[in-house]
Scaffold this motif. Structure first.
Motif: not given
Length: 550
Positions: A184-198
């Protein structure tokens, strides 16, 4: 990510070359053999390997090196690659120091020079070390990753879509995984806006729409042409069978499916009564084979949702969710059925957060060592129970009827009876789902009264609701929404006034000439995989008869 690394270190170039040659001859097929001429060069190589995400399986270092001894190097290397095996090359004079280093530097083994012949004095030792390393080695995952909390409907939908399309992925729950937090830190993603597909190419999708995700994983979301001989809506077993026969017989066919090939059967963990598979076959595998077969014959697959169908001038126009239309001479409705909703308090609140419709294969591993509840007594529920029994501590089947005999195949009944961690409770049903942010308990009504039971997962496999709400009124259906075809269209022995043809409808033809229906969505169909395949296959013969009129 390449092969695991074996790093040889020696300041004597001739000795280092000999070591590397012996290592490559024996281990070059499975490992990348690297060299370093000093301890510091070895540490620099380690830093580069860490940056690339590579793994080191074995350090093999000489002891007597200027600037940094082998023992000192292996001590520092342990901090960088703690799981790697560490072996020291020594002269006879250094044996005592090597023995001390086994305890002080946690070196796994030492070898004395010369090591000839390597088949006797080198390879047996390294084989043991590398074998031990492989037992605990988990290769870094290089494919698609999904980061999302377990108790999230959107996360479940993403994982279910990928699973049913047989796209390999690694799921990471940010509430349980340190790696998820790092990503999440590496991809600069918001933990409150999930799911995320990498994705492996470094890109990501956050809370993706299904068409967006489908396009990214390589599915077609736009039709290649505007007109087809046949448009098939629904890629269950009936639709797949129709696609195989239509394209193998020279018809240009488009197969439209918003979810994944296989339909409801595609989510079955094992079908054991399908002809030709004596040891059983999973619904996903059966669907995959059919999809490949249809693709080889030239079927075009479209990952879209059909939202309407209209007819004009003996052509049919299928409307898609993106507003576009595709036209055809003949159409087949093979949209199948969905599991009926369980109308109880708390259902909507916890759907995807502990309550699921089907989805046995997607969620089974998440339920490891838990007790799960399954509502339903038909084959799909029985197959799910058998699959869950491999992971869950206990599987409880809640069945409204007095027994399973009227609704389930005998082979499944026998398997369930022989599985120690499956319990069948008849004359029982769920009356309420309870919890705060996720399912925590269910209230169950039985012949002995009501009780509240702790529950983290409830899977629903009840009844069949036809997926026909999007069809126009011109497509006649029975009171339950199943499509009427052939003779079932007759009202008091006569065809309805809307039927304008000077012939009787074909066996699988709907109230709209040239539009056919097959599989579970058809009124009076037998809800079995083989029946769906059979109807999809013979529907093509009726299409040929219809098309021959033009």
């Amino acid at each position: 990510m390449g092969k695991p690394v074996i790093l040889a270190v020696d300041d004597d170039i001739s000795v280092l070359e000999a070591v590397v040659q012996d290592l490559r001859r024996q281990y070059g097929a499975g490992y990348r053999i690297l060299r370093a001429g000093s301890g510091q060069a070895a540490l620099d190589t380690c830093a580069q390997l860490v940056e690339r995400g590579d793994s080191v399986a074995l350090f093999l270092s000489d002891q007597r090196m200027p600037g940094m001894t082998g023992v000192e190097l292996l001590e520092k290397a342990q901090l960088v690659f703690p799981e790697a095996k560490r072996a020291l090359l020594t002269a006879y004079a250094d044996t005592e120091a090597a023995i001390r280093a086994i305890n002080s530097a946690k070196i796994h083994y030492y070898l004395t020079k010369p090591w000839d012949p390597p088949e006797e004095r080198l390879y047996p030792v390294l084989d043991d070390l590398l074998g031990s390393w492989r037992e605990g080695y988990k290769p870094p995952f290089e494919g698609l990753r999904v980061i999302g909390p377990r108790w999230s409907l959107k996360d479940h939908q993403v994982r279910d879509f990928l699973s049913r399309n047989q796209i390999p992925y690694e799921w990471l729950d940010p509430e349980r995984s340190d790696e998820a937090q790092q990503l999440l830190v590496k991809y600069k993603l918001d933990e409150h806006k999930l799911p995320a597909v990498l994705f492996a190419d470094g890109t990501s999708l956050v809370q993706p729409l299904q068409t967006e995700l489908a396009s990214k994983i390589g599915l077609h979301v736009t039709a290649e042409r505007d007109f087809y001989d046949v448009v098939i809506v629904g890629a269950g077993l009936a639709g797949l069978a129709a696609a195989v026969y239509a394209t193998s017989e020279g018809l240009r066919a488009l197969l439209i499916e918003p979810e994944a090939p296989g339909g409801q059967a595609g989510s079955s963990s094992r079908i054991e009564n399908y002809l030709g598979f004596p040891t059983g076959v999973s619904g996903a595998e059966l669907a995959k084979r059919a999809f490949i077969q249809a693709s080889r014959f030239g079927t075009e697959f479209l990952a879209q949702t059909a939202t309407g169908i209209r007819s004009a001038n003996q052509y049919h126009f299928v409307t898609l969710a993106d507003g576009k239309e595709v036209s055809c001479r003949a159409a087949l409705l093979a949209v199948g059925v969905n599991y009926r909703r369980l109308e109880i308090p708390g259902l909507d609140r916890f759907t995807g957060a502990g309550i699921y419709y089907g989805a046995a294969m997607t969620e089974a591993i998440s339920c490891r060592d838990e007790e799960v509840f399954i509502v339903g007594g038909a084959n799909s529920a029985g197959q799910a129970a058998m699959y869950f029994s491999k992971y869950a501590r206990k599987v409880t089947m809640l069945v409204r009827g007095e027994s399973l005999e009227k609704s389930m195949s005998k082979y499944l009944i026998d398997q369930i009876a022989g599985t120690s961690n499956i319990v069948v409770e008849t004359r029982s049903h769920v009356v309420e789902a309870c919890g705060e942010e996720r399912l925590a308990a269910i209230r169950v009504s039985t012949a002995d009264g009501e009780s509240t039971r702790p529950a983290s997962a409830l899977f629903i496999f009840i009844g069949a609701a036809p997926n026909t709400g999007w069809l126009p009124e011109g497509v006649m259906r029975d009171p339950n929404g199943f499509i009427l075809c052939g003779r079932d269209l007759m009202i008091e022995g006569r065809m309805p006034k809307s039927w304008k043809e000077d012939r009787q409808p074909y066996l699988l033809e709907t109230s709209i000439p040239g539009v056919f229906a097959a599989g579970d969505v058809r009124h009076g169909s037998i809800k079995r995989a083989a029946s769906a395949v059979g109807e999809g296959s013979i529907s093509v013969q009726f299409m040929h008869q219809y098309l021959a009129r033009f």
